[in-house]
Design an enzyme around this catalytic site. Structure first.
Site, PDB file in Angstrom:
ATOM      1  CD  GLU A  57      -2.603  41.143 -12.105  1.00 46.98           C
ATOM      2  OE1 GLU A  57      -3.654  40.550 -11.908  1.00 46.98           O
ATOM      3  OE2 GLU A  57      -1.878  40.928 -13.075  1.00 46.98           O
ATOM      4  CB  CYS A  77       6.516  40.510 -13.860  1.00 48.55           C
ATOM      5  SG  CYS A  77       5.357  40.955 -15.133  1.00 48.55           S
ATOM      6  CB  CYS A 109      -2.885  47.948 -21.935  1.00 45.14           C
ATOM      7  SG  CYS A 109      -1.766  47.998 -23.353  1.00 45.14           S
ATOM      8  CB  CYS A 126      -3.125  41.997 -27.249  1.00 45.80           C
ATOM      9  SG  CYS A 126      -1.780  43.114 -27.682  1.00 45.80           S
ATOM     10  CB  CYS A 182      -3.989  40.787 -23.227  1.00 48.42           C
ATOM     11  SG  CYS A 182      -3.389  41.814 -21.895  1.00 48.42           S
ATOM     12  CG  ASN A 200      -1.300  30.540 -17.844  1.00 53.04           C
ATOM     13  OD1 ASN A 200      -0.842  29.414 -17.636  1.00 53.04           O
ATOM     14  ND2 ASN A 200      -0.706  31.634 -17.426  1.00 53.04           N
ATOM     15  CB  CYS A 251       0.818  40.196 -15.746  1.00 52.66           C
ATOM     16  SG  CYS A 251       2.461  39.952 -15.117  1.00 52.66           S
TER      17      CYS A 251
END
Ligand code: SF4
Length: 370
Positions: free
Chosen positions: A98, A111, A118, A122, A125, A301, A344
């Site tokens: 994205e 961004c 990844c 975390c 995420c 969010n 993201c």
């Protein structure tokens, strides 16, 4: 120009100036051809060789035969009522990343993503839950910038993108070599010519790579901190177990010294009842006061099914006041693009059920948003 083997599309896009000059020299062309090509690609955002009118017809035809300058296909574009735009890009083999453009009064921030997925894991995420797929090349990173500029109707010379932040998918410093190549092009006057202070690499805290970055680049550095104690940060940002806060901050202050940076940005996502209490603000302030540091408080969010909630506005205000009273410059970020899930990771999460999240769990990624 005599090129026996067709070059891959990525071999010229994203190539540093010196390598591009060598590429032309090896093919019997003058080095200034590299500068001409860079001007077309990065300043004018033109990738179609037949439009590069200051190149000789023979060279244009030769380039058309031996190189392809392609951008990743857009799988989806979403425009928010607040002007934020998000694209989901197809990076091949069913892999998506994205990019998000955030317009503000004085600037336009893009961004970008540095990896597909990844490995840093975390817990709040979506990208982390997806796991690691692969690193993006410098060409794929730079391609995101050119694509956004073209989609927004600009060119490199007249660009709506004034700032680039590596806060999309991935841990940029786990892909250091390609990220540095991309940063060099973003700041090269013959390419995008963006000030080094307007290019930000954001890391969850890979200390050895922060030190290596200081040796090869001087772009702005941001840290996804999210907690002022090791106990809490071990949970929120698991890399902290390997590189705890004191070690991380030591590397940050060295980075600021070595690169002559005015400040390091510390991102702090506000999680209701978890890291947003006044004593935690005092703890954070004690780490940063008197240092070249700025704190960004980021509204979380809310994600149905996830064990975290957004801190109430008054809590965020009180947290900020403690930091400011202690002398730590602190900014509260406004939520942007809520209506298009512009944190993201959300769009890829919504479209792609390959991720390791239980079905029905909405995903998000906020940590790398400034
Ligand atoms: S928050 Fe950043 S470092 Fe952590 S898992 Fe997500 S993309 Fe990776």
């Amino acid at each position: 120009m005599n090129v026996p083997v067709k070059s891959s599309p990525d071999s010229l896009l994203g190539m540093p100036r010196s390598e591009l000059e060598s590429w032309f020299a090896e093919r019997g062309e003058k080095p200034f051809r590299a500068r001409q090509l860079m001007r077309w690609i990065y300043r004018r955002s033109v990738l179609e060789t037949d439009k590069m009118t200051d190149l000789s017809l023979a060279l244009r035809e030769s380039l058309a035969r031996c190189v392809e300058l392609a951008l990743p296909p857009v799988r989806e574009r979403q425009d928010s009522a607040d002007g934020t735009v998000k694209w989901l890009l197809d990076m091949g083999q069913g892999q998506d990343v994205e990019i998000v453009f955030i317009p503000e009064d004085q600037r336009g921030t893009l961004c970008v993503s540095s990896q597909v997925g990844c490995a840093m894991d975390c817990p709040f995420c979506a990208t982390g839950r997806q796991g690691f797929n692969r690193n993006l090349s410098a060409a794929e990173i730079i391609g995101q910038v050119i694509l956004a500029i073209r989609e927004l109707g600009g060119t490199g010379e007249d660009s709506p993108v004034s700032n680039v932040v590596f806060m999309g998918m991935g841990e940029p410093l786990a892909n250091l070599k390609e990220v540095v190549k991309a940063c060099n092009l973003l700041t090269d006057d013959l390419a995008f010519g963006i000030s080094r202070r307007r290019v930000t690499v954001s890391t969850s805290g890979l200390v050895p790579q922060i030190r290596r970055l200081a040796d090869v680049s001087n772009v702005a550095l941001a840290i996804s901190l999210h907690a002022g104690s090791n106990e809490l940060r071990d949970e929120l940002v698991p890399i902290n177990r390997r590189h705890p806060i004191a070690e991380l901050l030591d590397a940050c202050w060295s980075y600021a010294d070595q690169t002559n940076s005015k400040q390091i940005t510390f991102e702090y996502i506000m999680l209701d009842g978890l890291n947003d209490q006044p004593h935690q603000a005092r703890e954070l302030a004690s780490l940063l006061v008197g240092r070249p540091a700025k704190v960004n408080l980021i509204p979380f969010n809310p994600v149905p099914g996830a064990p975290y909630e957004r801190s109430p506005g008054q809590t965020v205000d009180a947290f900020r006041k403690v930091l400011m009273d202690k002398g730590v410059v602190t900014i509260t970020r406004r939520p942007r693009g809520d209506d298009i899930a512009a944190a993201c990771g959300q769009l890829a999460g919504n479209l792609d059920n390959r991720i390791r999240v239980p079905l029905g769990t909405k995903t998000m990624h906020t940590v790398h948003r400034a």
